[in-house]
Design a protein around this motif. Structure first.
Motif, short mmCIF file in Angstrom:
data_model
loop_
_atom_site.label_atom_id
_atom_site.label_comp_id
_atom_site.label_asym_id
_atom_site.label_seq_id
_atom_site.Cartn_x
_atom_site.Cartn_y
_atom_site.Cartn_z
N TRP A 140 -13.58 -2.64 17.19
CA TRP A 140 -14.44 -3.22 16.16
C TRP A 140 -13.67 -3.45 14.87
O TRP A 140 -13.79 -4.50 14.24
N ALA A 141 -12.88 -2.45 14.50
CA ALA A 141 -12.14 -2.57 13.23
C ALA A 141 -11.19 -3.75 13.28
O ALA A 141 -11.08 -4.52 12.32
N LEU A 176 -10.48 0.64 -1.65
CA LEU A 176 -10.99 0.02 -0.43
C LEU A 176 -12.50 -0.12 -0.49
O LEU A 176 -13.07 -1.14 -0.10
N ILE A 180 -15.12 0.08 6.42
CA ILE A 180 -14.23 -0.84 7.11
C ILE A 180 -15.00 -1.65 8.16
O ILE A 180 -14.82 -2.86 8.30
N LEU A 181 -15.88 -0.97 8.89
CA LEU A 181 -16.58 -1.66 9.97
C LEU A 181 -17.69 -2.57 9.44
O LEU A 181 -17.92 -3.65 9.98
N ILE A 239 3.20 -1.27 6.93
CA ILE A 239 3.07 0.12 7.32
C ILE A 239 4.32 0.92 6.97
O ILE A 239 4.25 2.07 6.57
N PRO A 297 -15.83 -4.98 5.29
CA PRO A 297 -14.37 -4.89 5.18
C PRO A 297 -13.83 -5.29 3.81
O PRO A 297 -12.78 -4.83 3.42
N TRP A 339 0.84 -1.20 0.00
CA TRP A 339 0.00 0.00 0.00
C TRP A 339 0.86 1.24 0.00
O TRP A 339 1.53 1.53 0.98
N VAL A 341 -4.35 -3.86 9.78
CA VAL A 341 -4.16 -2.86 8.72
C VAL A 341 -5.42 -2.02 8.57
O VAL A 341 -5.36 -0.81 8.34
N ALA A 342 -6.59 -2.67 8.73
CA ALA A 342 -7.84 -1.93 8.62
C ALA A 342 -7.90 -0.83 9.66
O ALA A 342 -8.45 0.25 9.41
N LEU A 388 -5.57 0.99 10.56
CA LEU A 388 -4.85 2.13 10.00
C LEU A 388 -5.80 3.01 9.20
O LEU A 388 -5.81 4.24 9.33
N VAL A 389 -6.62 2.38 8.38
CA VAL A 389 -7.53 3.13 7.53
C VAL A 389 -8.64 3.76 8.36
O VAL A 389 -9.06 4.89 8.10
N VAL A 390 -9.11 3.03 9.37
CA VAL A 390 -10.16 3.58 10.22
C VAL A 390 -9.67 4.83 10.94
O VAL A 390 -10.36 5.86 10.98
N PHE A 438 -7.44 6.74 9.99
CA PHE A 438 -7.33 7.79 8.97
C PHE A 438 -8.68 8.44 8.70
O PHE A 438 -8.79 9.67 8.62
N VAL A 441 -15.43 6.01 4.96
CA VAL A 441 -14.30 5.11 5.10
C VAL A 441 -14.46 4.24 6.34
O VAL A 441 -14.33 3.01 6.31
N VAL A 442 -14.81 4.89 7.46
CA VAL A 442 -14.98 4.14 8.71
C VAL A 442 -16.12 3.14 8.56
O VAL A 442 -15.99 1.97 8.94
N ARG A 478 -13.25 -7.11 13.33
CA ARG A 478 -13.97 -7.42 12.10
C ARG A 478 -13.07 -7.52 10.89
O ARG A 478 -13.34 -8.27 9.97
N ALA A 479 -12.05 -6.70 10.85
CA ALA A 479 -11.22 -6.70 9.66
C ALA A 479 -9.79 -7.11 10.04
O ALA A 479 -9.53 -8.28 10.20
#
Lengths: 323, 245, 291
Positions: C85-86, A252, A296-297, A115, A300, A55, C93-94, C96-98, C100, A292-293, C89-90
């Motif tokens: 939760w992130a 994503l 992901i939640l 990362i 995914p 990434w 790495v997820a 990181l995006v959350v 963000f 975005v949040v 569930r994921a």
């Protein structure tokens, strides 16, 4: 899907794309142009980030480099060819330069994983942006002109609409070819587990570098065309954090590592932000962040991932019923 | 037995002051099932990592089919014919079993073959054809181990390094794995096996190398090794039960 | 003499960087999360100090206490809900995006409330400075440095001496083992995150009196924290101090000898080079385990 049906659908899509600007008017033509540009960027990012799992948080560096490379090519060497064809060489030069730059930094930077790679790329983007801005020769601070040579009579937004449409199709085809090749398989293996891939005879280093260079070249070309489409730009027009982040977010949302996910994700996000919520400019960032949040939640795997899962779930149910 | 496929002379590996492998010699005859045993931390996995090129040698030399492996990257060693199955299974979780094995088939020994045929054969040898289309995520430990072997042999190796394929398996699964390894050898692939399960090792290995604290302490047939006093003290710390006669 | 003055400026700046980064470092080391919301915590702390000073006349140094408490609560709640939760569930790495995504939300909210302009806090001692022979230092900067060092030492003592600190370190090294020996790992993660947020917020209060800030500067503070961690190593106050001081020096020397507009570039150049040469930082990972 059989081949002729796909071909037919493709042709239909081309016809629709060709006549669309006449119907939708300049504003939506510009939105569509932005969509083609963004989706093509997302696809190019996805070749590295989605297929191989590296990434990059700094891909805007190739947009900026591409745009400035084209502008300086024109001022230093002068336009070669006439009309729209004068764009060809500067754009190719931009792609080549970005590819070369990627090749040079690839070996050290691709040794970093996860990362660390992401943030190192962010750093590369910042450093190059600052250099372009502060070294006088580049003229990033004052800005450079890159005249758009639209053919006579055609409005520039239509012209770039078609060019970006063509580039999107090209990127999509490249992405499909890569995904279904030995190269694509190697990238998947790298993404899933690099050490194991090596043990299975995958020359991981070589394939990673190849994906990086390919992705950078495509983004560089897109950046050069973007430069033409805006006509005049400074460092911060083209070296933009939100370019880097959008590429990730679009992939994503659509489904990272899938073929069409980047396109779907771009369509959804641009529809939401540019069309539905175009009047709420001051909370764009908030909406994007919340989406975005939520993605992901809640889903995914992105939209395509969710659809696939639903489909697989149904198939499983059907199987168990039959059994 | 016949010619030597893999040999080591004075193999040494230091990690920042610690000697993980200390002057080890070995000769693996082609076509055999060879054992490698030793207490935990004896340096078995390190030795495998040296052979696959995951670590560089500090000293000594390893030769595969007479060619020195010095300076050859991991993926090239695989293409030359050295495959490895990990102790902790490392499948590609998002890919199906078939796709996992296909990666090995595509990138292994470079030669013109029908990749699907290679995959099918690997599925058959390891007995996991029935789950070929499931994703690797969520498979049982026993199945993952077989997948690990299948993927490794899909690279068409002449030598398979199997790192504790029976660890954590129940007796039925262990027996299946032993049969699976016999099948692998039946295909002409030499197997070098690290294993703790003494019953499994002594039942299928032709010869066994024993190391302790990075050093070779014994080598020979299973019967010789288990009665070797060095092995009994160093490896087991106490006299062992007589191996089943 | 110019060199000495530049060095002094760099060290003072570095002390602030250290404090601003230590919370990020702690969360990264213990939870394995790169928290891209970190910069928001810093900037939010600065805004809170500004409001408290403007409305109640509370000195920013005193305001560090309520701000720390508030951000501790926010951080704890944030980790136990969204981030937890992130991860469940994921993936890591997820997260990181959350973080963000949450950073974008936070930045937008701050912009809506306070506008896009830069602000500063100017307490009475803002414009006085001390002179040591030929060297000169602003009082605010000295105060900022002192407060940063005190907080870093406090944190080090908490980690070394208290039951809570030992539990954090145990959790960082062996989450499963820590859980088996009766520690409530989830709660500890929440507390660690809260502590990280509190430290970020208090550093924001200090930053507010030394430097101009705006909602948009959150990115810079997140990145600075990352650079500090890469330079000094993950998870320890000592690492944050070393990394922060180095970053401060790099910043000051670049501004003085190369050009003030190139400080960002220099900082990132060091970051990239450092990542390639020593991915674990100068002092390595404080918790020994690589992640």
């Amino acid at each position: 899907m059989n081949r002729s049906l796909a071909l037919l659908l493709g042709l239909a899509a081309i016809v629709v794309i060709a006549v669309l600007p006449v119907w939708i008017g300049p504003f939506y033509t510009r939105v569509a142009q932005l969509f083609f540009f963004s989706a093509a960027l997302a696809i190019a990012w996805n070749i590295l980030g989605g297929f191989s799992g590296y990434w990059s948080f700094g891909h805007t560096v190739f947009i900026g480099m591409g745009a400035f490379a084209a502008a300086h090519f024109v001022t230093q060497i002068g336009p070669i060819g006439s009309g729209p064809f004068s764009m060809v060489l500067p754009i190719l030069f931009a792609g080549l330069l970005c590819g070369l730059f990627a090749l040079v930094i690839a070996y050290p930077i691709l040794r970093l994983r996860g990362i660390y790679f992401a943030i190192a790329m962010l750093g590369v983007g910042q450093v190059i942006g600052e250099l372009v801005n502060n070294i006088r020769w580049f003229q990033g601070g004052v800005g450079v002109f890159l005249a758009a040579p639209a053919p006579g009579g055609m409005p520039p937004e239509d012209f770039f609409y078609y060019i970006f449409a063509a580039l999107l199709v090209a990127c999509l085809i490249i992405s499909v070819v890569v995904r279904n090749s030995r190269f694509g398989y190697a990238l998947l293996a790298v993404r899933e587990d690099e050490d194991t891939a090596m043990m299975l005879g995958v020359a991981t280093e070589r394939y990673k570098i190849l994906a990086f260079v390919l992705s950078a070249t495509l983004v560089g070309i897109l950046g050069a065309v973007y430069g033409y489409s805006v006509g005049y730009f400074t460092t911060y027009t083209v070296f933009r954090l939100d370019f880097s982040l959008n590429m990730i977010v679009f992939c994503l949302i659509g489904g990272i590592g899938t073929l069409f996910g980047p396109v779907i994700g771009t369509a959804v996000m641009l529809f939401l932000t540019q069309v539905l919520l175009s009047r709420f400019l001051d909370i764009h960032l908030l909406i994007t962040g919340a989406l975005v949040v939520a993605i992901i939640l809640l889903v995914p795997g992105g939209i395509l991932g969710a659809l696939k899962q639903k489909f697989a779930g149904r198939a499983a149910v059907r199987k168990s019923v039959e059994a | 037995m016949n010619e030597i496929i893999l040999s080591g002379r004075g193999v040494v590996k230091h990690f920042a002051g610690l000697t993980a492998t200390d002057n080890v010699d070995f000769d693996i005859p082609a076509g055999s099932i060879y054992g490698l045993i030793g207490p935990n931390g004896a340096g078995k996995s390190t030795l495998f990592n040296l052979i696959t090129g995951y670590y560089d040698l500090t000293g000594g030399e390893i030769r595969f089919k007479g060619t020195s492996l010095a300076g050859i990257p991991t993926y090239r060693r695989n293409q030359m014919g050295i495959a490895r199955a990990f102790q902790i299974s490392k499948p590609f979780p998002a890919l199906t079993v078939r796709e996992n094995i296909r990666v090995g088939a595509i990138f292994g020994r470079p030669e013109k073959v029908d990749h699907e045929k290679v995959v099918d054969e690997a599925l058959a040898i390891t007995g996991i054809a029935d789950i070929a289309d499931r994703t690797a995520e969520g498979l049982t430990v026993g199945t993952l181990r077989k997948l690990e072997i299948a993927r490794a042999i899909a690279t068409r190796p002449s030598l398979l390094l199997a790192d504790e394929p029976c660890a954590g398996l129940n007796p039925t699964e262990t027996q299946e794995m032993v049969n699976c390894l016999r099948n692998v050898r039946g295909k002409g692939i030499t197997v070098w096996l690290v294993e703790h399960d003494m019953k499994a090792v002594t039942s299928i290995c032709d010869r066994i190398l024993v190391i302790d604290a990075g050093r070779k302490i014994a080598e020979g047939t299973p019967a010789e090794v288990v009665s070797n006093p060095n092995v009994i003290t160093a490896y087991l710390g106490a006299p062992i039960e007589e191996p089943a006669a | 003499m110019l060199f000495l003055q530049t060095t002094l400026n760099g060290l003072v700046l570095g002390g602030i960087y250290s404090l601003a980064a230590v919370g990020f470092s702690l969360v990264f080391g213990v939870l394995g999360i790169v928290n891209l919301t970190h910069g928001i915590f810093v900037v939010a702390g600065a805004y809170a100090a500004m409001v408290l000073y403007a409305k109640l006349g509370m000195d920013p140094l005193l305001a560090m206490l309520p701000i720390g408490a508030l951000l501790f609560a926010v951080g704890y709640a944030y980790q136990r809900t969204v981030i937890q939760w992130a991860i469940s569930r994921a993936s890591l790495v997820a997260s990181l995006v959350v973080t963000f995504g949450v950073a974008m939300i936070g930045r937008n909210l701050l912009q809506l409330v306070f506008g896009p302009d830069t602000h500063t806090i100017t307490p009475s001692y803002s414009f006085s400075s001390l002179t040591f022979g030929p060297l000169q230092i602003d009082v605010v900067r000295l105060v900022a440095l002192g407060a940063s060092l005190v907080l870093l030492v406090l944190l080090a003592l908490i980690l070394l001496k208290t039951h809570f600190g030992r539990a954090i370190r145990a959790t960082a090294q062996q989450p499963l083992a820590a859980q088996l020996s009766g520690l409530n790992v989830r709660n500890l993660h929440g507390l660690t995150f809260g502590l990280g947020a509190a430290l970020a917020g208090t550093s924001g209060a200090i930053i507010g009196i030394v430097q101009p800030f705006s909602a948009a500067s959150e990115v810079a503070w997140t990145l600075n924290a990352f650079i500090v961690v890469v330079l000094g190593g993950i998870g320890s106050p000592a690492g944050a101090l070393v990394g922060g001081l180095l970053l401060g020096l790099i910043n000051a020397y670049t501004a003085q000898y190369i050009g003030p507009s190139l400080t960002q570039a220099a900082m990132f150049l060091v970051l990239v080079v450092m990542l390639m040469v020593r991915p674990n930082g100068l002092l390595g990972n404080a918790f020994g385990e690589s992640r």
